[in-house]
Design a protein around this motif. Structure first.
Motif, PDB file in Angstrom:
ATOM      1  N   GLY A 101       0.924  -1.276   0.047  1.00  0.00           N
ATOM      2  CA  GLY A 101       0.048   0.016   0.062  1.00  0.00           C
ATOM      3  C   GLY A 101       0.744   1.258   0.057  1.00  0.00           C
ATOM      4  O   GLY A 101       2.122   1.153   0.135  1.00  0.00           O
ATOM      5  N   PRO A 102       0.244   2.452  -0.051  1.00  0.00           N
ATOM      6  CA  PRO A 102       0.924   3.704   0.125  1.00  0.00           C
ATOM      7  C   PRO A 102       2.148   3.815   1.205  1.00  0.00           C
ATOM      8  O   PRO A 102       3.260   4.408   0.959  1.00  0.00           O
ATOM      9  CB  PRO A 102      -0.215   4.602   0.212  1.00  0.00           C
ATOM     10  N   ASP A 103       1.659   3.125   2.358  1.00  0.00           N
ATOM     11  CA  ASP A 103       2.652   3.440   3.224  1.00  0.00           C
ATOM     12  C   ASP A 103       3.827   2.123   3.469  1.00  0.00           C
ATOM     13  O   ASP A 103       4.424   2.122   4.312  1.00  0.00           O
ATOM     14  CB  ASP A 103       1.949   3.537   4.715  1.00  0.00           C
ATOM     15  N   GLY A 104       3.417   1.077   2.545  1.00  0.00           N
ATOM     16  CA  GLY A 104       4.467  -0.040   2.515  1.00  0.00           C
ATOM     17  C   GLY A 104       3.685  -1.195   2.916  1.00  0.00           C
ATOM     18  O   GLY A 104       4.287  -2.330   3.044  1.00  0.00           O
ATOM     19  N   THR A 105       2.951  -1.046   3.878  1.00  0.00           N
ATOM     20  CA  THR A 105       2.048  -2.083   4.484  1.00  0.00           C
ATOM     21  C   THR A 105       1.312  -3.131   3.483  1.00  0.00           C
ATOM     22  O   THR A 105       0.903  -2.538   2.518  1.00  0.00           O
ATOM     23  CB  THR A 105       1.065  -1.810   5.419  1.00  0.00           C
ATOM     24  N   GLU A 106       1.254  -4.240   3.767  1.00  0.00           N
ATOM     25  CA  GLU A 106       0.599  -5.136   2.677  1.00  0.00           C
ATOM     26  C   GLU A 106      -1.024  -5.053   3.064  1.00  0.00           C
ATOM     27  O   GLU A 106      -1.518  -5.292   3.845  1.00  0.00           O
ATOM     28  CB  GLU A 106       1.006  -6.584   2.947  1.00  0.00           C
ATOM     29  N   ALA A 179      15.752  -3.775  -8.540  1.00  0.00           N
ATOM     30  CA  ALA A 179      16.038  -2.519  -7.579  1.00  0.00           C
ATOM     31  C   ALA A 179      16.433  -1.371  -8.373  1.00  0.00           C
ATOM     32  O   ALA A 179      16.260  -0.195  -7.791  1.00  0.00           O
ATOM     33  CB  ALA A 179      17.435  -3.239  -6.598  1.00  0.00           C
ATOM     34  N   LYS A 180      17.227  -1.535  -9.389  1.00  0.00           N
ATOM     35  CA  LYS A 180      17.708  -0.306 -10.258  1.00  0.00           C
ATOM     36  C   LYS A 180      16.507   0.320 -10.745  1.00  0.00           C
ATOM     37  O   LYS A 180      16.262   1.649 -10.716  1.00  0.00           O
ATOM     38  CB  LYS A 180      18.553  -0.880 -11.337  1.00  0.00           C
ATOM     39  N   ALA A 181      15.278  -0.304 -11.223  1.00  0.00           N
ATOM     40  CA  ALA A 181      14.061   0.249 -11.675  1.00  0.00           C
ATOM     41  C   ALA A 181      13.430   0.792 -10.532  1.00  0.00           C
ATOM     42  O   ALA A 181      12.933   2.232 -10.876  1.00  0.00           O
ATOM     43  CB  ALA A 181      13.140  -0.931 -12.312  1.00  0.00           C
ATOM     44  N   GLU A 182      13.418   0.382  -9.362  1.00  0.00           N
ATOM     45  CA  GLU A 182      12.852   1.035  -8.249  1.00  0.00           C
ATOM     46  C   GLU A 182      13.476   2.316  -7.876  1.00  0.00           C
ATOM     47  O   GLU A 182      12.786   3.320  -7.425  1.00  0.00           O
ATOM     48  CB  GLU A 182      12.491   0.210  -7.150  1.00  0.00           C
ATOM     49  N   ALA A 183      14.845   2.363  -7.866  1.00  0.00           N
ATOM     50  CA  ALA A 183      15.489   3.375  -7.455  1.00  0.00           C
ATOM     51  C   ALA A 183      15.369   4.651  -8.672  1.00  0.00           C
ATOM     52  O   ALA A 183      15.099   5.803  -8.483  1.00  0.00           O
ATOM     53  CB  ALA A 183      17.088   3.146  -7.630  1.00  0.00           C
ATOM     54  N   GLU A 184      15.025   4.096  -9.852  1.00  0.00           N
ATOM     55  CA  GLU A 184      14.829   5.204 -10.852  1.00  0.00           C
ATOM     56  C   GLU A 184      13.434   5.839 -10.679  1.00  0.00           C
ATOM     57  O   GLU A 184      13.237   6.804 -11.188  1.00  0.00           O
ATOM     58  CB  GLU A 184      14.883   4.627 -12.455  1.00  0.00           C
ATOM     59  N   GLU A 185      12.726   4.894 -10.128  1.00  0.00           N
ATOM     60  CA  GLU A 185      11.180   5.530 -10.164  1.00  0.00           C
ATOM     61  C   GLU A 185      10.912   6.226  -8.579  1.00  0.00           C
ATOM     62  O   GLU A 185       9.677   6.384  -8.145  1.00  0.00           O
ATOM     63  CB  GLU A 185      10.190   4.301  -9.934  1.00  0.00           C
ATOM     64  N   GLU A 186      12.187   6.411  -8.012  1.00  0.00           N
ATOM     65  CA  GLU A 186      12.370   7.372  -6.508  1.00  0.00           C
ATOM     66  C   GLU A 186      11.491   6.318  -5.715  1.00  0.00           C
ATOM     67  O   GLU A 186      10.670   6.776  -5.043  1.00  0.00           O
ATOM     68  CB  GLU A 186      11.636   8.543  -6.866  1.00  0.00           C
ATOM     69  N   GLY A 187      11.811   5.179  -5.675  1.00  0.00           N
ATOM     70  CA  GLY A 187      11.545   4.283  -4.461  1.00  0.00           C
ATOM     71  C   GLY A 187      10.592   3.207  -5.070  1.00  0.00           C
ATOM     72  O   GLY A 187      10.349   2.731  -6.144  1.00  0.00           O
ATOM     73  N   PRO A 188      10.338   2.158  -4.155  1.00  0.00           N
ATOM     74  CA  PRO A 188       9.566   0.975  -4.424  1.00  0.00           C
ATOM     75  C   PRO A 188       8.047   1.187  -4.927  1.00  0.00           C
ATOM     76  O   PRO A 188       7.629   2.281  -4.297  1.00  0.00           O
ATOM     77  CB  PRO A 188       9.658   0.238  -3.313  1.00  0.00           C
ATOM     78  N   ALA A 189       7.751   0.305  -5.825  1.00  0.00           N
ATOM     79  CA  ALA A 189       6.471   0.667  -6.362  1.00  0.00           C
ATOM     80  C   ALA A 189       5.475   0.326  -5.159  1.00  0.00           C
ATOM     81  O   ALA A 189       5.359  -0.337  -4.183  1.00  0.00           O
ATOM     82  CB  ALA A 189       6.051  -0.410  -7.418  1.00  0.00           C
ATOM     83  N   ARG A 190       4.136   1.101  -5.130  1.00  0.00           N
ATOM     84  CA  ARG A 190       3.177   1.145  -4.298  1.00  0.00           C
ATOM     85  C   ARG A 190       1.930   1.103  -5.047  1.00  0.00           C
ATOM     86  O   ARG A 190       1.698   1.989  -5.992  1.00  0.00           O
ATOM     87  CB  ARG A 190       3.229   2.580  -3.344  1.00  0.00           C
ATOM     88  N   GLY A 191       0.801   0.576  -4.296  1.00  0.00           N
ATOM     89  CA  GLY A 191      -0.480   0.575  -5.050  1.00  0.00           C
ATOM     90  C   GLY A 191      -1.356   1.554  -4.079  1.00  0.00           C
ATOM     91  O   GLY A 191      -1.004   2.219  -3.199  1.00  0.00           O
ATOM     92  N   THR A 192      -2.592   2.138  -4.845  1.00  0.00           N
ATOM     93  CA  THR A 192      -3.222   3.132  -4.323  1.00  0.00           C
ATOM     94  C   THR A 192      -4.689   2.407  -4.110  1.00  0.00           C
ATOM     95  O   THR A 192      -5.085   1.458  -4.912  1.00  0.00           O
ATOM     96  CB  THR A 192      -3.256   4.400  -5.305  1.00  0.00           C
ATOM     97  N   VAL A 193      -5.431   3.056  -3.031  1.00  0.00           N
ATOM     98  CA  VAL A 193      -6.875   2.670  -2.783  1.00  0.00           C
ATOM     99  C   VAL A 193      -7.577   3.945  -2.756  1.00  0.00           C
ATOM    100  O   VAL A 193      -7.453   4.785  -1.778  1.00  0.00           O
ATOM    101  CB  VAL A 193      -6.972   1.894  -1.812  1.00  0.00           C
ATOM    102  N   ARG A 194      -8.499   4.226  -3.541  1.00  0.00           N
ATOM    103  CA  ARG A 194      -9.469   5.370  -3.630  1.00  0.00           C
ATOM    104  C   ARG A 194     -10.773   5.245  -3.701  1.00  0.00           C
ATOM    105  O   ARG A 194     -11.212   4.246  -4.218  1.00  0.00           O
ATOM    106  CB  ARG A 194      -8.934   6.406  -5.033  1.00  0.00           C
ATOM    107  N   TRP A 195     -11.636   6.156  -3.166  1.00  0.00           N
ATOM    108  CA  TRP A 195     -12.885   6.017  -3.161  1.00  0.00           C
ATOM    109  C   TRP A 195     -13.541   6.797  -4.309  1.00  0.00           C
ATOM    110  O   TRP A 195     -12.698   7.698  -4.973  1.00  0.00           O
ATOM    111  CB  TRP A 195     -13.713   6.883  -1.926  1.00  0.00           C
ATOM    112  N   SER A 196     -14.430   6.210  -5.057  1.00  0.00           N
ATOM    113  CA  SER A 196     -14.852   6.775  -6.245  1.00  0.00           C
ATOM    114  C   SER A 196     -16.052   7.662  -5.979  1.00  0.00           C
ATOM    115  O   SER A 196     -17.008   7.441  -5.427  1.00  0.00           O
ATOM    116  CB  SER A 196     -15.483   5.734  -7.226  1.00  0.00           C
TER     117      SER A 196
END
Length: 220
Positions: A101-106, A179-196
């Motif tokens: 998730g956005p804060d790194g928790t699963e 790891a290189k790809a994550e560094a280029e993206e300024e950090g590890p990938a994170r998912g998002t959850v949003r209300w519609s």
């Protein structure tokens, strides 16, 4: 890859047509004189509330897999998980995706589309085991096990996820490249959850108006 509920969409469009015809009849007067009474207005907003339900439950839900990741749109919330953020994808009673998730928790989300009952899942596994015992699926026994539409969708998404992983020359996942790809993206990938907002509004607005009209009718 896009997965929707055909039955849900057909039912939703049928309701929208039904509601539209009734709204025209109420305020234009196809089968009689138009009526603008409090009762008629309340009925109109009940029809609109039904349209909101048709939209959120029948038209919105979808599973989309693309080159960047997975999108799961449920009745009221939208989940977007890049491939690098996904921990696992499973398809049993429902398709579930676990991701960072956005804060790194699963976090884990269940898709509204492709719900499979436990009974259907059990039947699919029993059928696969029976075929394997007969010797017809010895080489594919694992793939056949639980091959419901939900399991098949999970398999397709896992295959897409595997194709998007950086590979070393041996064909194994290249952790250094990741790891290189994550560094280029300024950090590890994170998912998002949003209300519609449109989905929530399509239900909340008619409901609030209906409550207000009922209160006005009771007071008046």
């Amino acid at each position: 890859m896009t997965i929707r509920s055909t039955g849900g969409r057909v039912a939703a469009y049928a309701w929208l047509v039904f509601a539209a015809l009734n709204l025209v009849d109420l305020f234009v007067g196809i089968t009689g004189d138009p009526d603008y009474s409090l009762t008629t207005v309340t009925i109109a907003f009940l029809l609109l509330l039904g349209c909101g339900i048709a939209y959120t439950v029948g038209l919105r839900p979808v599973i989309v897999g693309d080159e960047a990741g997975v999108t799961i749109r449920n009745p009221l919330r939208d989940v977007r998980a890049p491939w690098g953020a996904i921990r696992r994808i499973e398809g049993r009673n429902a398709l579930t995706v676990a991701f960072a998730g956005p804060d790194g928790t699963e976090l884990e989300t269940r898709a509204w589309v492709l719900q499979t009952s436990p009974r259907a899942q059990a039947k699919a596994e029993a059928r696969a085991e029976k075929e394997a015992r007969k010797g017809k699926g010895q080489a594919q026994g694992f793939d056949l096990r639980g091959r419901t539409p939900t399991a098949y969708a999970a398999q397709q998404l896992n295959e897409m996820r595997e194709r998007q992983r950086p590979k070393a020359r041996s064909g194994a996942p290249d952790k250094a490249a990741k790891a290189k790809a994550e560094a280029e993206e300024e950090g590890p990938a994170r998912g998002t959850v949003r209300w519609s907002v449109p989905a929530v509004a399509s239900l909340a607005v008619p409901l609030v108006v209906i409550v207000a009209l009922l209160i006005a009718g009771a007071v008046g």
